[in-house]
Scaffold this motif. Structure first.
Motif, PDB file in Angstrom:
ATOM      1  N   VAL A  34      -9.933 -26.152  -9.209  1.00  0.00           N
ATOM      2  CA  VAL A  34      -8.945 -26.456  -8.338  1.00  0.00           C
ATOM      3  C   VAL A  34      -9.108 -26.084  -6.899  1.00  0.00           C
ATOM      4  O   VAL A  34      -9.127 -26.753  -5.602  1.00  0.00           O
ATOM      5  N   THR A  35      -9.701 -24.899  -6.624  1.00  0.00           N
ATOM      6  CA  THR A  35     -10.214 -24.503  -5.229  1.00  0.00           C
ATOM      7  C   THR A  35     -11.213 -25.321  -4.538  1.00  0.00           C
ATOM      8  O   THR A  35     -11.023 -25.751  -3.483  1.00  0.00           O
ATOM      9  N   VAL A  38      -9.330 -28.933  -3.351  1.00  0.00           N
ATOM     10  CA  VAL A  38      -8.403 -28.530  -2.212  1.00  0.00           C
ATOM     11  C   VAL A  38      -9.223 -28.180  -1.039  1.00  0.00           C
ATOM     12  O   VAL A  38      -9.164 -28.812   0.042  1.00  0.00           O
ATOM     13  N   ASN A  44      -4.128 -26.953   0.516  1.00  0.00           N
ATOM     14  CA  ASN A  44      -4.319 -25.750  -0.201  1.00  0.00           C
ATOM     15  C   ASN A  44      -3.756 -25.920  -1.753  1.00  0.00           C
ATOM     16  O   ASN A  44      -3.275 -26.991  -2.074  1.00  0.00           O
ATOM     17  N   ARG A  45      -3.845 -24.831  -2.448  1.00  0.00           N
ATOM     18  CA  ARG A  45      -3.831 -25.029  -3.941  1.00  0.00           C
ATOM     19  C   ARG A  45      -2.137 -25.511  -4.116  1.00  0.00           C
ATOM     20  O   ARG A  45      -1.852 -25.881  -5.098  1.00  0.00           O
ATOM     21  N   PHE A  48      -1.870 -29.072  -4.327  1.00  0.00           N
ATOM     22  CA  PHE A  48      -2.415 -29.491  -5.603  1.00  0.00           C
ATOM     23  C   PHE A  48      -1.451 -29.600  -6.478  1.00  0.00           C
ATOM     24  O   PHE A  48      -1.099 -30.538  -7.099  1.00  0.00           O
ATOM     25  N   TYR A  49      -0.938 -28.199  -6.795  1.00  0.00           N
ATOM     26  CA  TYR A  49       0.058 -27.976  -7.829  1.00  0.00           C
ATOM     27  C   TYR A  49       1.387 -28.691  -7.814  1.00  0.00           C
ATOM     28  O   TYR A  49       1.988 -28.668  -8.549  1.00  0.00           O
ATOM     29  N   LYS A  55      -6.561 -29.382 -13.107  1.00  0.00           N
ATOM     30  CA  LYS A  55      -7.750 -30.626 -12.811  1.00  0.00           C
ATOM     31  C   LYS A  55      -7.947 -31.627 -13.782  1.00  0.00           C
ATOM     32  O   LYS A  55      -8.090 -32.839 -13.382  1.00  0.00           O
TER      33      LYS A  55
END
Length: 203
Positions: A34-35, A38, A44-45, A48-49, A55
Motif C-alpha cells: 500500500v505504501t 500511495v 498518503n495511506r 488509500f484506506y 490492495k
C-alpha cells in the motif's frame, strides 16, 4: 457539493489505479505494498484506506472496470440495431482490438496480472457469461444442434483469439485483427486433416 465530492473520489481512485498498474510493470504483485501505491500516486495511506481496505480490493476493482469496459466494446455493433447479420459487419464495427490497444498499459501487463489469484478466470468468465446471456445466435435449423453449446463454442473461440493476441504483445495491428475476425465469423467450416503444420505436408 455531492457532484464535486464524487468527482474527487473518482479522480483519486483513478490515480490510485494508474499507480498500481504502473507498479505492476516494475514489480511482482506480491511485492507491491500500500505504501508503494500511495507513494506512486503522491497520496498518503489515509487516503488509500478511505477508499480501499487492502490492495487486493483495489486490484479487484481494476479487473472489474476493465472487464466491463471490454464488454461494452462487444456491444458496439448492436448500438443501432438489435439484429446483426455477420456478413454485413465491417472492420469499423469491431472496436475491441482498438480499445485494447488504447489501454495497452494494462493489457501488455497481462502476464504480470495473471499472478493475481483468479485474475484470468474471473476476467474471461465474466465476458463469456455476458456473451451467452445477452447475445442470441440464430443457429442453423438443426433440431439436434444444442444452442447453448453452439454459443459457448462461438464465444470462447472469439475470446481465445483476443487472448492469444494480447499474450503475443498486441501484434499484428488492430485493423488487421478486426478484418481477420470478420473473415473467421463468416467462413464456412474447413476440412481438417492430420498433417505437419510447419512443413505443409498433407496426409
Amino acid at each position: 457539493m455531492d457532484k464535486n465530492v464524487d468527482r474527487r473520489v473518482r479522480r483519486t481512485k483513478t490515480q490510485l489505479k494508474q499507480a498500481f498498474i504502473k507498479l505492476m510493470g516494475e514489480k511482482n504483485y506480491d511485492q507491491i505494498t500500500v505504501t508503494d501505491i500511495v507513494n506512486q500516486a503522491d497520496y498518503n495511506r489515509a487516503t488509500f484506506y478511505r477508499h480501499y481496505n487492502f490492495k487486493e480490493e483495489l486490484a479487484e476493482e481494476i479487473i472489474s472496470d476493465k472487464t466491463m469496459e471490454l464488454i461494452e466494446t462487444f456491444k458496439y455493433p448492436y448500438k443501432k440495431k438489435s439484429l446483426i447479420h455477420l456478413n454485413s459487419l465491417s472492420p469499423s464495427d469491431i472496436i475491441v482490438f482498438d480499445y485494447i490497444m488504447e489501454n495497452k498499459d494494462f493489457y501488455k501487463l497481462w502476464g504480470k496480472f495473471e499472478s493475481i489469484p483468479r485474475f484470468e478466470e474471473s476476467f474471461l468468465q465474466s465476458i463469456a457469461r455476458f456473451y451467452k446471456k445477452e447475445i442470441i445466435l440464430l443457429t442453423p435449423n438443426d433440431s439436434e444442434l444444442d444452442d447453448d453449446l453452439y454459443t459457448s463454442f462461438y464465444a470462447n473461440g472469439i475470446l481465445g483469439m483476443i487472448m492469444d493476441w494480447i499474450k503475443k504483445g498486441l501484434e499484428p495491428d488492430p485493423g488487421y485483427m478486426a478484418k481477420q475476425l470478420i473473415k473467421i465469423l463468416n467462413y464456412y467450416p474447413a476440412e481438417s486433416f492430420i498433417g505437419n503444420r510447419e512443413t505443409g505436408v498433407l496426409p
